[in-house]
Design a protein around this motif. Structure first.
Motif, short mmCIF file in Angstrom:
data_model
loop_
_atom_site.label_atom_id
_atom_site.label_comp_id
_atom_site.label_asym_id
_atom_site.label_seq_id
_atom_site.Cartn_x
_atom_site.Cartn_y
_atom_site.Cartn_z
N ALA A 117 -1.57 5.06 4.67
CA ALA A 117 -1.18 3.79 4.04
C ALA A 117 -1.88 2.61 4.69
O ALA A 117 -2.27 1.65 4.02
N VAL B 102 -1.12 -1.43 -4.36
CA VAL B 102 -2.27 -0.58 -4.05
C VAL B 102 -1.74 0.84 -3.88
O VAL B 102 -0.95 1.12 -2.98
N GLU C 39 -2.59 5.12 -3.97
CA GLU C 39 -3.58 6.20 -3.93
C GLU C 39 -3.49 7.03 -5.21
O GLU C 39 -2.42 7.49 -5.60
N GLN D 73 -5.68 2.60 3.76
CA GLN D 73 -5.77 2.16 2.37
C GLN D 73 -5.55 0.65 2.27
O GLN D 73 -6.24 -0.05 1.51
N ALA D 74 -4.61 0.11 3.04
CA ALA D 74 -4.34 -1.33 3.04
C ALA D 74 -5.56 -2.10 3.55
O ALA D 74 -5.92 -3.16 3.02
N SER E 264 0.87 -1.17 0.00
CA SER E 264 0.00 0.00 0.00
C SER E 264 0.91 1.22 0.00
O SER E 264 1.70 1.41 0.93
N LYS F 120 -8.65 -1.08 3.46
CA LYS F 120 -9.70 -0.98 2.44
C LYS F 120 -9.48 -2.03 1.35
O LYS F 120 -10.42 -2.70 0.91
N TYR F 121 -8.22 -2.19 0.92
CA TYR F 121 -7.92 -3.21 -0.07
C TYR F 121 -8.20 -4.61 0.49
O TYR F 121 -8.74 -5.47 -0.21
N GLN G 235 -3.64 -1.70 -8.25
CA GLN G 235 -4.95 -1.33 -7.76
C GLN G 235 -4.91 0.16 -7.41
O GLN G 235 -4.25 0.57 -6.47
N ASP H 75 1.44 5.29 -0.12
CA ASP H 75 0.93 6.65 0.03
C ASP H 75 2.03 7.60 -0.42
O ASP H 75 3.03 7.77 0.28
#
Length: 489
Positions: free
Chosen positions: A459, A372, A374, A462-463, A315, A465-466, A405, A317
């Motif tokens: 980060a 992943v 942003e 976001q991780a 992830s 969320k993935y 992603q 950022d």
């Protein structure tokens, strides 16, 4: 006592005190607190071992962070200077505190110690008449000294071989950024200039944490201090060095000193103090006013990550550039058996070109299943750069559909992290029990949303969320329908 054992003589005890600082420190306690038995504990061994390392030159910058009333000041600012001067009466030692009253109070304890008959029997140099002996300075006839100084008093006169900084900030000033900056400037510029033999100069900071702005926080950002940090209640399993090759194994939830601070008493203090005050002063984990959205106790912990996984990803950022105040963060995650394991976090200020190189190097090392990223500012440029580098790579873009992603953030940072807390509170997100990057990572999480930085938080959210997306759609169609591979011109 067996028939072959005998009570050691005073001469043998004194000889042991001269040879071993831990033995000497315990004798100092006996001399300063007659009739009060020492409640001995592993943390005393841990302090003394680190002081031995500083004396021997194995470490030149040490930070000792412990709860109040743990004998840290008496051992480091009183007993250790006596031990050093007893062995080398030419050493020059400066001991600094935030106020004159505190600095001279600690020095009076030092003067009381070296005037004790047993300490003078151990180190006869203290039996000689001092060249100068005042409420703030003790000079030996051989040229060495222990001198107390304080922030507002300045530092004049001769330089020193060793600096000890003991309680450099008043608690009421902990959240005053201007005072904290002034204190840091004093120790960075004025105090540090009073040195002899810069190549061999040593500094020891001893304190309890007060805020993210305190001197310990300032020195931690410099990155040149080794840290002995012992929290009142262990938050994770720990191995604390107590000697060469020796460790104390401490389990999560344990009091650091059950005889002195029973767990029941610590929990009572936790209830009666503000969460922020207890976290700072007792746990050595300061958080800013308004922090505390992320409850670290909700994270599960692991010893080693699983060797078999369903998905391994990063992830990312990306900051808005090397000149911005934000950091670039790469969080490495592993999804296995319905859980997300955070296995590494890299946090640096980089140019877009350097960030691209770091991502590619990490992928070459770990062979990620997904990236992943942003989709904002440099994130879009990073995606384009990766696609160009991997054009035609069957092992990436063809073998793994939607290898990249792209996530467009929705809502604000707090809302995204609150959403991530659902999986965290359910025990689905795991952190390691121990890792080189863990302290900085947890400090940022603990301070959120009022901390100075939040890139690692971004980060992480976001991780998560993935992770949620992967668990609901393991075929991994692209998040929010964004084309996985935009056309690269």
């Amino acid at each position: 006592m067996t028939p072959t054992e005998s009570t050691p003589t005073k001469a043998e005890i004194y000889a042991a005190c001269r040879l071993d600082f831990g033995t000497f420190a315990r004798k100092c306690y006996e001399c300063l607190h007659p009739g009060e038995p020492l409640k001995d504990n592993y943390h005393i061994d841990a302090i003394c071992y680190q002081m031995d390392r500083v004396r021997d030159g194995d470490n030149r910058n040490l930070m000792v962070l412990m709860p109040p009333r743990s004998l840290k000041s008496e051992i480091i600012s009183v007993a250790w200077p006596a031990f050093l001067l007893g062995h080398d009466p030419t050493l020059r030692i400066l001991v600094a505190s935030y106020s004159q009253d505190l600095a001279t109070s600690i020095h009076r304890t030092f003067r009381k110690l070296i005037s004790h008959p047993e300490i003078q029997a151990i180190f006869p140099v203290f039996a000689n008449k001092a060249a100068k002996d005042t409420e703030s300075e003790t000079h030996l006839s051989e040229g060495g000294f222990r001198k107390a100084v304080w922030v507002d008093g300045g530092v004049t006169g001769q330089g020193a071989h060793i600096h000890i900084i003991d309680d450099p900030l008043k608690a009421s000033d902990a959240d005053n950024e201007a005072v904290c900056a002034k204190t840091a400037e004093f120790f960075d510029n004025t105090f540090s200039s009073r040195t002899n033999s810069p190549a061999e100069f040593r500094t020891v900071l001893v304190m309890q944490r007060l805020s993210e702005y305190d001197l310990a926080g300032h020195f931690l950002k410099r990155g040149d201090f080794e840290v002995l940090k012992i929290s009142a209640i262990a938050e994770n399993d720990e191995k604390i060095p107590t000697g060469p090759g020796l460790f104390h194994n401490r389990e999560a939830g344990e009091s650091f000193h059950e005889a002195h601070y029973p767990l029941e008493e610590l929990e009572k203090r936790r209830r009666t103090m503000t969460p922020r005050a207890f976290s700072s002063q007792f746990q050595q984990n300061p958080a800013p006013l308004g922090g505390g959205l992320i409850d670290l106790s909700k994270f599960k912990r692991y010893e080693t990550p699983p060797k078999v996984w369903d998905d391994r990803f990063i992830s990312v950022d990306a900051s808005s550039g090397a000149d911005s105040k934000s950091y670039d963060v790469i969080l490495v995650g592993r999804i296995s058996n319905g859980r997300l394991y955070v296995t590494n976090v890299i946090r640096k200020k980089l140019s877009l070109y350097d960030l691209l190189d770091m991502v590619l190097e990490a992928d070459a090392k770990y062979d990620f299943d997904r990236m992943v990223i942003e989709k904002t500012a440099n994130g879009r440029e990073l995606i384009t750069g990766i696609l160009r580098k991997y054009a035609g790579r069957e092992d990436k873009l063809i073998r793994y559909p939607n290898f990249i992603q792209g996530i467009t953030p929705t809502g604000n940072k707090v809302a995204r992290m609150e959403a991530a807390m659902i999986a965290i509170a359910a025990g689905k997100v795991l952190l390691p029990k121990c890792a080189p990057w863990l302290d900085d990572f947890e400090a940022e999480l603990r301070a959120f949303p009022e901390g100075k930085t939040d890139d690692q938080v971004d980060a992480l959210s976001q991780a998560v969320k993935y992770f949620d997306f992967f668990m609901n759609d393991p075929l991994n169609r692209d998040i929010q329908g964004w084309p996985a591979y935009p056309k690269v011109k």
